[in-house]
Design a protein around this motif. Structure first.
Motif, PDB file in Angstrom:
ATOM      1  N   TYR A 144       0.775  -1.211  -0.058  1.00 51.36           N
ATOM      2  CA  TYR A 144      -0.129  -0.028   0.030  1.00 51.36           C
ATOM      3  C   TYR A 144       0.835   1.249  -0.043  1.00 51.36           C
ATOM      4  CZ  TYR A 144      -3.215  -3.732   1.415  1.00 51.36           C
ATOM      5  OH  TYR A 144      -3.975  -4.779   1.461  1.00 51.36           O
ATOM      6  N   GLY A 169      -9.570   4.639   2.244  1.00 50.05           N
ATOM      7  CA  GLY A 169      -9.975   3.655   0.881  1.00 50.05           C
ATOM      8  C   GLY A 169      -8.756   4.022   0.009  1.00 50.05           C
ATOM      9  N   ILE A 172     -10.531   1.076  -4.470  1.00 50.01           N
ATOM     10  CA  ILE A 172     -10.847  -0.292  -4.708  1.00 50.01           C
ATOM     11  C   ILE A 172     -12.027  -0.698  -3.695  1.00 50.01           C
ATOM     12  CG2 ILE A 172     -10.248  -2.962  -4.738  1.00 50.01           C
ATOM     13  CD1 ILE A 172      -7.324  -1.859  -5.501  1.00 50.01           C
ATOM     14  N   GLY A 173     -13.121  -0.897  -4.048  1.00 51.30           N
ATOM     15  CA  GLY A 173     -14.253  -1.182  -3.550  1.00 51.30           C
ATOM     16  C   GLY A 173     -14.777   0.093  -2.302  1.00 51.30           C
ATOM     17  N   SER A 175     -14.936   2.314   0.471  1.00 54.24           N
ATOM     18  CA  SER A 175     -14.064   3.005   1.650  1.00 54.24           C
ATOM     19  C   SER A 175     -14.599   2.832   3.236  1.00 54.24           C
ATOM     20  CB  SER A 175     -13.994   4.552   1.434  1.00 54.24           C
ATOM     21  OG  SER A 175     -13.256   4.694   0.065  1.00 54.24           O
ATOM     22  N   TYR A 246      -5.619  -7.829   0.224  1.00 52.40           N
ATOM     23  CA  TYR A 246      -7.184  -7.235   0.622  1.00 52.40           C
ATOM     24  C   TYR A 246      -6.982  -5.700  -0.066  1.00 52.40           C
ATOM     25  CZ  TYR A 246     -10.563  -4.747   3.357  1.00 52.40           C
ATOM     26  OH  TYR A 246     -11.602  -3.955   3.851  1.00 52.40           O
ATOM     27  N   LYS A 247      -7.829  -5.474  -1.133  1.00 46.60           N
ATOM     28  CA  LYS A 247      -8.108  -4.350  -1.768  1.00 46.60           C
ATOM     29  C   LYS A 247      -6.528  -3.723  -2.436  1.00 46.60           C
ATOM     30  CE  LYS A 247     -11.723  -2.005   1.037  1.00 46.60           C
ATOM     31  NZ  LYS A 247     -12.717  -2.102   0.040  1.00 46.60           N
ATOM     32  N   GLU A 250      -7.363  -3.877  -8.611  1.00 42.96           N
ATOM     33  CA  GLU A 250      -8.703  -3.689  -9.127  1.00 42.96           C
ATOM     34  C   GLU A 250      -9.509  -4.581 -10.035  1.00 42.96           C
ATOM     35  OE1 GLU A 250      -7.971  -0.169 -11.751  1.00 42.96           O
ATOM     36  OE2 GLU A 250      -7.271   1.059 -10.199  1.00 42.96           O
ATOM     37  N   GLU A 258     -13.669  -7.171  -4.513  1.00 42.56           N
ATOM     38  CA  GLU A 258     -13.125  -5.747  -4.444  1.00 42.56           C
ATOM     39  C   GLU A 258     -13.105  -5.407  -2.589  1.00 42.56           C
ATOM     40  OE1 GLU A 258     -17.346  -4.940  -5.433  1.00 42.56           O
ATOM     41  OE2 GLU A 258     -15.885  -6.414  -5.706  1.00 42.56           O
ATOM     42  N   ASN A 259     -14.184  -6.071  -1.956  1.00 38.37           N
ATOM     43  CA  ASN A 259     -14.227  -5.796  -0.487  1.00 38.37           C
ATOM     44  C   ASN A 259     -13.515  -6.932   0.343  1.00 38.37           C
ATOM     45  OD1 ASN A 259     -15.190  -2.970  -0.687  1.00 38.37           O
ATOM     46  ND2 ASN A 259     -16.861  -3.986  -0.952  1.00 38.37           N
TER      47      ASN A 259
END
Length: 287
Positions: A144, A169, A172-173, A175, A246-247, A250, A258-259
């Motif tokens: 990240y 957020g 992706i997905g 927030s 996780y996230k 895309e 996505e979540n």
């Protein structure tokens, strides 16, 4: 429930949690003779192994056979995140004395055998008596952007880095579900690195506080094994041992992930907010 049905309605703003507990009934299905045979087959020539029940983040789609095992977490006085390692003891198994690491927590038996799969059973950090401070530390190449800016490789993850977890957020997905980080555990001065993923989430706080429709054993476990909304797991896909995220992808949206935690290699999906008990055969640690 059909594949097209939305089991997490958007208007709720939060996921529902209906957890299945694989417990005594599953062990009964194995049978006493079958269980003894499995343990005998996997106990030698290595140490430990055999039929094992672990708490895991649920596998919800894809070819993975089960969820990824959870790592109980605690936060020290400086706010640094640590994985809890079970107490080490010696037991007799297969006519010899071996070390095991296990302890009672939240009504469950937590054991180092939870992590004995995908070759991890051969890692130095999984040896029960391996000397480690148990901190979660950031890797050299975190997944990240926020993490790469906030902490250097080898430094511990700290609660102060997650203050915006209720809003975070990355496009992706949805927030606000939780703020993630990647890192390693029990891997200092070793040849093999144990990858972990951490998320701080208001959803985990709700489960730990009993504000959920999860069964009481799950609530008790989550209350004991998480801290201030932090949950962690061994980040090795139980299918072909890839490292999911996780996230992070895309493309996960193509698989309704996505979540969730998504493994891009073979599209296995895990729900970090659905904690279940899973039964599997842990591999023995090599001598």
């Amino acid at each position: 429930m059909s594949a097209d049905e939305d089991k997490y309605p958007a208007e709720s703003g939060r996921r529902r949690f209906v957890k299945g507990v694989v417990g005594g009934s599953a062990l009964a299905a194995v049978g006493a003779a079958g269980s003894a045979g499995i343990n005998s087959a996997t106990a030698s020539p290595g140490s430990g192994g055999g039929t094992t029940q672990a708490m895991a983040i649920e596998n919800t789609a894809g070819p993975a056979p089960r969820g990824m095992p959870q790592i109980p977490i605690e936060i020290d006085d400086n706010g640094d995140l640590k994985g809890v390692w079970p107490e080490v003891e010696e037991i007799e198994q297969g006519g010899r004395t071996i070390e095991v690491a296990r302890t009672q927590m939240g009504g469950m038996e937590y054991s180092s055998e939870w992590f004995q799969y995908c070759g991890v059973e051969s890692y130095e950090g999984i040896v029960p008596s391996y000397d480690s401070d148990n901190y979660f530390v950031s890797g050299e190449e975190p997944a990240y952007d926020w993490q790469a800016e906030a902490v250097s490789g080898g430094e511990p993850l700290n609660i102060s880095m997650f203050e915006d977890y209720e809003e975070w957020g990355n496009g992706i997905g949805q927030s606000g579900l939780g703020k993630p980080a990647t890192g390693t555990w029990r891997s200092q001065d070793t040849d093999n690195v144990i990858p972990i993923q951490v998320v701080r989430s208001p959803i985990i706080e709700e489960i730990a506080n009993g504000n959920t429709d999860a069964p009481q054993p799950i609530v008790d476990w989550v209350n004991a094994s998480t801290d201030q909304g932090f949950i962690a797991w061994l980040n090795k896909c139980t299918h072909f041992c890839c490292v999911p995220g996780y996230k992070q992808e895309e493309s996960s949206a193509k698989f309704n992930a996505e979540n969730s935690v998504y493994c891009a290699c073979h599209q296995s999906v895990y729900d970090p907010y659905s904690i279940v008990q899973t039964l599997f055969v842990a591999r023995p640690r090599p001598d």
